[in-house]
Structure formats: structure tokens, C-alpha cells
Design a protein around this motif. Sequence first.
Motif, PDB file in Angstrom:
ATOM      1  N   SER A   1       0.659  -1.325   0.156  1.00 54.24           N
ATOM      2  CA  SER A   1       0.148   0.062  -0.046  1.00 54.24           C
ATOM      3  C   SER A   1       0.906   1.206  -0.112  1.00 54.24           C
ATOM      4  O   SER A   1       1.962   1.126   0.317  1.00 54.24           O
TER       5      SER A   1
ATOM      6  N   THR B   1       0.324   5.685   1.209  1.00 50.77           N
ATOM      7  CA  THR B   1      -0.453   6.522   1.813  1.00 50.77           C
ATOM      8  C   THR B   1      -0.920   7.381   0.697  1.00 50.77           C
ATOM      9  O   THR B   1      -0.347   7.627  -0.250  1.00 50.77           O
TER      10      THR B   1
ATOM     11  N   SER C   1      -4.897  14.382   4.375  1.00 46.82           N
ATOM     12  CA  SER C   1      -4.825  12.788   4.235  1.00 46.82           C
ATOM     13  C   SER C   1      -6.074  12.301   3.591  1.00 46.82           C
ATOM     14  O   SER C   1      -7.283  12.884   3.649  1.00 46.82           O
TER      15      SER C   1
ATOM     16  N   GLY D   1      -6.452   8.913   3.226  1.00 47.34           N
ATOM     17  CA  GLY D   1      -6.250   7.607   3.204  1.00 47.34           C
ATOM     18  C   GLY D   1      -5.197   6.694   2.575  1.00 47.34           C
ATOM     19  O   GLY D   1      -4.138   7.143   2.474  1.00 47.34           O
ATOM     20  N   SER D   2      -5.302   5.650   2.053  1.00 53.74           N
ATOM     21  CA  SER D   2      -4.441   4.631   1.567  1.00 53.74           C
ATOM     22  C   SER D   2      -4.933   4.001   0.265  1.00 53.74           C
ATOM     23  O   SER D   2      -6.097   3.984  -0.102  1.00 53.74           O
TER      24      SER D   2
ATOM     25  N   LYS E   1      -8.631   4.472  -6.853  1.00 49.60           N
ATOM     26  CA  LYS E   1      -9.317   5.066  -5.614  1.00 49.60           C
ATOM     27  C   LYS E   1     -10.039   6.137  -5.788  1.00 49.60           C
ATOM     28  O   LYS E   1      -9.328   6.974  -6.430  1.00 49.60           O
TER      29      LYS E   1
END
Length: 480
Positions: free
Chosen positions: A424, A426, A433, A435-436, A452
Amino acid sequence: MVLPRFSPLRLVAGAAAATLAAGVLAVAPAVATPADGGGSVAALADAAPSTAAPSTAAPANDAAIQTTVHPSLVLDRDFPDPDVSKFGNTYYAYATNQGKNLPWATAPDPDGPWTFQSTDALPTLGAWAKTGRTWAPDVSRRADGKYLLYYTAWHSASGRQCIGAALADSPGGPFAPVGSEPLICPLEAGGAIDASSFVDTDGTRYILWKNDGNAIGATTWIHVQRVAADGLTFQGGATQVLRNDRADEAGIIEAPVVTKVDGTYVLFYSAGPYSTNSYGTNYAVASSITGPYTKAFRFLMTTDSLDGAVSGPGGADVLRDAGGDKLVFHGHRDAGGRGMYVADLGWANGNPVVRGSRVRYEAERGTLNNCTVRENAAGASDGKVAAYIDHADSWVDVGSIYVPTSGSYTLHVGYANGSTVTASHTVTVNGASAGSISYPVTGWDNWQQSSKDITLQAGWNTIRLGKGTAFTELDYIEVA
């Protein structure tokens, strides 16, 4: 390494690679290498692009693709080669003949609702033409208040296509043909099709058109011709500005439309066989209306770049509007014919970005911290990747990501994971942020995609991918 804020654009003019200055963004998918997937921003490389391409296996996070905002089908009927303008408070669209010489529709907004009109806005063709092949209309308003129509029609004497003109007092017609002969009809070059009008910022008027060389196996050129304010009187000769000189065009370029953005002339054109899903839209840029023009390396829109949401996107027209610019174009319908689509359009340093069409950014062209560029990466896009993202402070910033409107987008990452477990990274968007993103095991140099959902702001954005779990190399990101 640190690159300038705006990556340079790699373009192709003919068979040779050409370079624009730093600060220019490249957009769109490669038709020549369909395995590249969707659209692309290709940062400048000294070497020619790699002919190898990453796998087009389904993205690891397949559901994320659904958040991409695809172009809207605003007229679900056969309405090819749409020409759209705003006259007064109403938007008018005109199309290639479908039972009428000049089908037309109206709407209060580019996104609709559109109302198909029952009348024929061009009830009678010029004396030189016969019915059956009246194509690619263009309607503009002259300074004297008259509405000027350029249309392509079947030349009775030769059987070729030629360009005629007509005038009306209202944008809905009826348009009356001007003269007894075509306006443009170079029979020795195959005839002429796809006229469009352009008025420069100084008021100078031009007509763009294509000689129909495809009809006789001859070279096809896009021409620019200066005309008087009436749009009918030629001033000087025509200039050949673009030709069908690339393999990914399949010998066909057509449907020229030009607009001017911050001093740059942006010429949109369609390429490939219109009846197939390989038909697409590209663009070229110049500092003068008469060129020289440099073609974008990757197409602006293809079936692949739109993730199949529109098949064979072409016949595009640009709508510069106070409420937000739009690209209007046609695509094949499951029910048959070509419907009219609308997509948000933005300008990244004068280069067009269409919402819903993937744009590629090479990871190795970003800003790298405590990681490095690995060259000679077999099968990778452009042959280079961001590698050794192995430390807590390792990250890749891919900046200068431009989107025309704020909202939900899909991030697609080209990667290879040679770890023995799912890896993964980040994800940080504009410093916050997000998420990942995870990467199933692929093995090294086996390039696939993971996807994503992200939210982007209108204009420029920066995406950072940082060290997460296990180990992955980054080839590129795509945003749509």
C-alpha cells in the motif's frame, strides 16, 4: 529530483517528436498504444516513448471507477457532428442531416434539457447540391446581425463533397443558400468538408476546412482561410496547417474547430474512421492562427480514455461560456446513430482537459523524496518508474494535476508489486490525508492498475503517494 512546477509537454508532429516549453500540460490517451489505457499527461523525455505498455488488467479497486463523472448524453437520438452556440439566452445545436438537411435543437443550458426541433433549418440546398449527404454544419452570428451557416453537401456535377453557405435572420432559420456554386470545392484535392468559423480577438474572421483527400486517396489537410466580415469573401489564400501524418490517426483527420486561450490557438480535430470505436478527438496548439501547430502526443478523448462511457468520441465543438466551458461531441449509441454528449472543459496552461477523460502523469516526473527513478523498467510507460519508496520519509509528489471542476474523481495508479503480500501507499491530496491505496501482488515489472476515489479542487492539485506497507514501484497516475 525536482522538476519545474508545470511539467513540459511531449508532443508529436508528424513522425518526429517535438517539444513545447516547460509550463505546458499534455492531455489524453494514446491511440497508438491502446494498452496504455486511458488519457495521459506525458512529461518531456529526451528519448522516444517506450513502445511497451502496462497491463490493462482490471484495476484492483474496481468499484472506485464508478465515481468518475462521465460526459452526459444530453440528446439521446442520432445527432452527429454537433455544432453548438449560444444566441441570446438560448443554446442552439445543429447536426449532420438525419431526414432533414439541417436538424437542430435548443436548450436553456448546455446540459439540457434539449428539445429537438421539428423544422428543417435549411429547407433548400444550394443549386449546386443534391440531398442525402449534408454534413457538419457551423452557424455563427455576423457583425451585421445575420446568421451565417457553413454546410457540406453532395456536389451534383462531380459527386464529391463541397462546402456551401447560407444566411438567415434567426438562428433557427430558415437559412437561404448564398450563390449558385459552392463556397469551397477543390475537386482536384477530393472536395472539401467540415467547415467551421472562428473570429479572433481583433475581430478578424476565418474559416477552417478539410480537403477530402480521403475520398480519392490523397493527402488530407486542415486549412485556415481568412475571410471578410461577411464570412463569404476570401482575403488572401488558404494555409495548410495540419495533415494526416500519424499512425494513430489511421489516415483520417477532420472536424477542425479552433479557439484561443491566453494567446494560444487550440485546434481540436477528430481522427480515425468515424463509424468505429477507434474514432477519437485530439488537439494541436500554435502561437498563430496559421500555425505552425504541434499535435498533442496523446489523444484528448478516446473510447478507452473515457472508460467506455462514450464510444468513438468525435465531431467535437467548443463552447466557451460564462457558466463554465464545455466540450460538445458525439458518440455511438447502443440504439444506433450518434448521440450528443457534453463534458466540462478546462484549460491547463492553455491545453484542454476534459472531465471524465483520463489524464496520465508519469510518476518519475514528479518530486521524489528519499526514493529514486529507475530507468530501463521493462514494460513501463516511458520506460521509467519511481522506485525504492522504502522508507518512512519516502514519497512521490505528482503536482500540476489540473481538473476543470471541483468534485469526485478517480485516481488510477500504474504499479508493480514484487512483495509477497499486498502492499500500500498513503495518499495525500493537497496536503490533506486521503487514506491509502492498496496494490495486490503482481511481481516486478508486471505493470497493472489500482484505483481509488479522491476529491479534487477546480484548477491545480497535488497528489502525494508515500510509504505504506511492503514495497511497490510507481509507473504513472491517471486522473478522470
